[in-house]
Design a protein around this motif. Structure first.
Motif, PDB file in Angstrom:
ATOM      1  N   UNK A  29       0.826  -1.205   0.000  1.00  0.00           N
ATOM      2  CA  UNK A  29       0.000   0.000   0.000  1.00  0.00           C
ATOM      3  C   UNK A  29       0.865   1.262   0.000  1.00  0.00           C
ATOM      4  N   UNK A  30       1.921   1.262   0.810  1.00  0.00           N
ATOM      5  CA  UNK A  30       2.740   2.463   0.984  1.00  0.00           C
ATOM      6  C   UNK A  30       3.900   2.550   0.004  1.00  0.00           C
ATOM      7  N   UNK A  31       4.079   1.529  -0.817  1.00  0.00           N
ATOM      8  CA  UNK A  31       5.224   1.520  -1.718  1.00  0.00           C
ATOM      9  C   UNK A  31       6.543   1.356  -0.998  1.00  0.00           C
ATOM     10  N   UNK A  32       6.488   0.778   0.195  1.00  0.00           N
ATOM     11  CA  UNK A  32       7.699   0.568   0.978  1.00  0.00           C
ATOM     12  C   UNK A  32       8.146   1.783   1.756  1.00  0.00           C
ATOM     13  N   UNK A  33       7.368   2.872   1.714  1.00  0.00           N
ATOM     14  CA  UNK A  33       7.727   4.111   2.401  1.00  0.00           C
ATOM     15  C   UNK A  33       6.757   4.342   3.543  1.00  0.00           C
ATOM     16  N   UNK A  34       7.211   4.120   4.755  1.00  0.00           N
ATOM     17  CA  UNK A  34       6.353   4.252   5.930  1.00  0.00           C
ATOM     18  C   UNK A  34       6.266   5.718   6.334  1.00  0.00           C
ATOM     19  N   UNK A  35       5.100   6.308   6.143  1.00  0.00           N
ATOM     20  CA  UNK A  35       4.930   7.739   6.402  1.00  0.00           C
ATOM     21  C   UNK A  35       3.744   7.979   7.334  1.00  0.00           C
ATOM     22  N   UNK A  36       3.727   9.204   7.877  1.00  0.00           N
ATOM     23  CA  UNK A  36       2.672   9.614   8.800  1.00  0.00           C
ATOM     24  C   UNK A  36       1.604  10.431   8.084  1.00  0.00           C
ATOM     25  N   UNK A  37       2.014  11.145   7.035  1.00  0.00           N
ATOM     26  CA  UNK A  37       1.078  12.005   6.303  1.00  0.00           C
ATOM     27  C   UNK A  37       1.136  11.656   4.816  1.00  0.00           C
ATOM     28  N   UNK A  38       0.107  12.073   4.103  1.00  0.00           N
ATOM     29  CA  UNK A  38       0.057  11.829   2.674  1.00  0.00           C
ATOM     30  C   UNK A  38      -0.998  10.808   2.299  1.00  0.00           C
ATOM     31  N   UNK A  39      -1.165  10.641   0.991  1.00  0.00           N
ATOM     32  CA  UNK A  39      -2.218   9.752   0.495  1.00  0.00           C
ATOM     33  C   UNK A  39      -1.968   8.300   0.863  1.00  0.00           C
ATOM     34  N   UNK A  40      -0.708   7.910   0.981  1.00  0.00           N
ATOM     35  CA  UNK A  40      -0.369   6.519   1.271  1.00  0.00           C
ATOM     36  C   UNK A  40       0.204   6.334   2.670  1.00  0.00           C
ATOM     37  N   UNK A  41      -0.192   7.216   3.583  1.00  0.00           N
ATOM     38  CA  UNK A  41       0.303   7.073   4.961  1.00  0.00           C
ATOM     39  C   UNK A  41      -0.304   5.830   5.599  1.00  0.00           C
ATOM     40  N   UNK A  42       0.449   5.233   6.508  1.00  0.00           N
ATOM     41  CA  UNK A  42      -0.017   4.017   7.177  1.00  0.00           C
ATOM     42  C   UNK A  42       0.090   4.108   8.691  1.00  0.00           C
ATOM     43  N   UNK A  43       0.575   5.228   9.193  1.00  0.00           N
ATOM     44  CA  UNK A  43       0.709   5.367  10.651  1.00  0.00           C
ATOM     45  C   UNK A  43      -0.650   5.359  11.340  1.00  0.00           C
ATOM     46  N   UNK A  44      -1.685   5.825  10.657  1.00  0.00           N
ATOM     47  CA  UNK A  44      -3.014   5.888  11.268  1.00  0.00           C
ATOM     48  C   UNK A  44      -3.643   4.514  11.438  1.00  0.00           C
ATOM     49  N   UNK A  45      -3.020   3.491  10.880  1.00  0.00           N
ATOM     50  CA  UNK A  45      -3.486   2.130  11.158  1.00  0.00           C
ATOM     51  C   UNK A  45      -3.352   1.837  12.639  1.00  0.00           C
ATOM     52  N   UNK A  46      -2.331   2.391  13.257  1.00  0.00           N
ATOM     53  CA  UNK A  46      -1.987   2.053  14.629  1.00  0.00           C
ATOM     54  C   UNK A  46      -2.375   3.134  15.633  1.00  0.00           C
ATOM     55  N   UNK A  47      -1.967   4.349  15.415  1.00  0.00           N
ATOM     56  CA  UNK A  47      -2.255   5.432  16.355  1.00  0.00           C
ATOM     57  C   UNK A  47      -3.270   6.391  15.745  1.00  0.00           C
TER      58      UNK A  47
END
Length: 279
Positions: free
Chosen positions: A173-191
């Protein structure tokens, strides 16, 4: 020497044990083993002594340790349901669930966790709940810190397992780039994170009001001076309350209403590759 035991022999042995407990004598030997084997004193496998030894070794006798372990397990179950649902919704781009799915999963997690550890620790699952109970004199203040740390630990462990289970999906989903903001952010999965338009004061007010609503609704459930709910029905009632708060008060900040639910997963993202931006 190896002795094979059939399922029928196991069942027969159980029947004989039941007859002996009732003072009856069995008509026949449930273990039809060869005479030469019987001479060796072998009647069949017995794992009871070994299992009793294992149980004695693993038994936690310290009351506070048992309660803390209950909080770890309960919070672990809560976050496993919730964060897994968030990961499924996010990484599937809402083709395998919607926002409501995550809210419902957290509610199921609350109910399951309460049934799991309510009889051991009270199933606080939330430092705000523990703090409230301490303030009301229902829980000793000495338990506040151990309970809180246990809840954060349970949330951290669950988030770590969710990260491993959904690792490939998150990376895809993130293209291998773990980010907090942006269209492909994944941090909100957890916090949970505040909406872009929200000010700091509004964020604080949002969480104070939502957490206060949680406590206002759950504290009367076992109040003997009010109309207490049946003890066995408290977990599903609390689950419905959490679902209602999630559906009505989570737009601004994600509806954390639980410091452990947010801090544990946030620490996981800090250590798993999202960096200090999660703070």
């Amino acid at each position: 020497m190896r002795i094979d035991v059939t399922e029928g022999q196991v069942q027969a042995n159980k029947q004989v044990l039941g007859m002996k407990e009732r003072g009856q004598v069995p008509d026949k030997d449930p273990w039809p083993v060869a005479p030469e084997v019987r001479k060796m004193g072998v009647k069949g496998p017995s794992f009871k002594p070994q299992m009793e030894g294992v149980k004695r070794t693993l038994r936690v006798t310290n009351p506070l340790a048992r309660e803390c372990l209950g909080e770890v397990m309960g919070t672990f179950v809560l976050l496993m349901f919730g964060c897994s649902a968030s990961a499924q919704v996010k990484t599937s781009r809402e083709t395998k669930g919607q926002y409501l799915s995550a809210n419902m999963a957290f509610s199921v997690g609350v109910m399951s966790a309460m049934y799991l550890c309510k009889g051991v620790s009270g199933a606080h699952l939330n430092p705000a709940v523990t703090l409230s109970f301490c303030s009301l004199g229902r829980v000793p203040w000495v338990k506040l810190l151990p309970y809180t740390l246990s809840q954060v630990l349970g949330a951290y462990l669950a988030s770590g397992l969710v990260f491993l289970v959904y690792y490939d999906a998150i990376m895809d989903f993130s293209g291998g780039n773990l980010t907090v903001y942006g269209a492909n952010e994944t941090a909100s999965i957890f916090a949970t994170y505040p909406a872009a338009h929200l000010s700091l004061s509004s964020s604080i007010l949002d969480q104070v009001v939502a957490t206060a609503m949680l406590m206002l609704c759950i504290l009367p459930l076992d109040d003997q001076k009010n109309s207490p709910a049946p003890d066995a029905l408290i977990p599903p009632i609390v689950a419905v309350i959490v679902l209602g708060i999630g559906m009505s008060m989570s737009s601004n900040c994600g509806g954390a209403i639980n410091p452990a639910r947010d801090l544990g997963p946030r620490l996981l993202t800090l250590t798993a590759g999202w960096g200090t931006e999660v703070l």
